[in-house]
Design an enzyme around this catalytic site. Structure first.
Site: not given
Ligand code: GRF
Length: 185
Positions: A12-14, A58, A83, A100, A102
Site C-alpha cells: 500500500g505505499s502507492n 468471483k 493483484m 491501474n 503498472h
Molecule cells: C506497485 O509497483 C504497482 O505498480 C504494482 O504493485 C505495486 C504495489 O506496491 N501493481 P504498493 O502496494 O503500492 O506498495
C-alpha cells in the site's frame, strides 16, 4: 467533487502517497491482513476488506464490491497493487471509471512481475504506466507513461526503488489530470 476509492492487495505505499495528497473515500483490500489496512488506520481513511474465498465465486465477490462502490458513489476506482484480474461483474459497472498503475513501460512486461521481468531481460530502461482497466492483463488504453533508466550500478533493489519513486510522482499527476481535487492544504 469527484470521489475516489483505492484497491490494494498488500503493502500500500502507492495508496499512502495518494491518501496524503487526495481525499480517499475508502481503501479496499482483498486480504484481511494486508499492510495497506494499517496504513489506512494511521491516515484515518476508511477501509474495507473481504476475501474471494468467502464468496461462492468471483461474480458474487465482485457484486459485493460493486455494492460498496455504489453506496459510496465512487467516481473513479484507483487500483494500486490490486493483484486480482478484474472480471465482468465489476467491469460491466465500472469500465471507463477504473485505472491501474503498472511498474513497467506497457506493452512491455505486463503481469504480476513487471519489475523483475524487465530486470531479468536486461533492459537499459523500463518505466511506469497508468492505464484504463479492461478485461485483459494490463492491456487497457494508456493514459500516461514514463521511462525509468536502469543504471549499470543498479541492483534489483535500487532499480525497483527508482521505479516506485516514479510511480509516486506519476499517479498523483494523473489523478489531477482526471479532475480529482487535491486535499486542501
Ligand atoms: C506497485 O509497483 C504497482 O505498480 C504494482 O504493485 C505495486 C504495489 O506496491 N501493481 P504498493 O502496494 O503500492 O506498495
Amino acid at each position: 467533487m469527484k470521489k475516489i476509492a483505492v484497491f490494494a492487495s498488500g503493502n500500500g505505499s502507492n495508496f499512502q502517497v495518494l491518501a496524503e495528497q487526495f481525499p480517499v473515500e475508502f481503501v479496499f483490500s482483498d486480504h484481511h491482513d494486508a499492510y495497506v489496512l494499517k496504513r489506512a488506520e494511521k491516515l484515518g481513511v476508511k477501509s474495507y476488506s473481504f476475501e474471494l474465498k468467502d464468496f461462492a465465486d468471483k461474480a458474487a465477490y465482485e457484486t459485493a464490491l460493486v455494492q460498496l462502490l455504489d453506496q459510496h458513489q465512487i467516481d473513479l476506482v484507483v487500483l494500486a497493487g490490486y493483484m486480482k484480474i478484474v472480471a465482468r461483474t465489476l467491469l460491466d459497472k465500472y469500465e471507463g471509471r477504473m485505472i491501474n498503475i503498472h511498474p513497467a513501460y506497457l506493452p512491455e512486461f505486463p503481469g504480476a512481475h513487471g519489475i523483475e521481468d524487465a530486470w531479468a531481460a536486461g533492459v537499459k530502461e523500463s518505466g511506469v504506466t497508468i492505464h484504463w482497466v479492461d478485461s485483459g492483463i494490463d492491456s487497457g488504453q494508456i493514459i500516461r507513461q514514463k521511462r525509468v533508466p536502469r543504471l549499470a550500478t543498479d541492483s534489483l533493489a535500487t532499480f525497483e526503488e527508482r521505479i516506485h519513486q516514479m510511480e509516486y510522482a506519476l499517479y498523483p499527476e494523473v489523478l489531477e489530470s482526471l479532475g480529482i481535487e487535491r486535499l486542501a492544504k
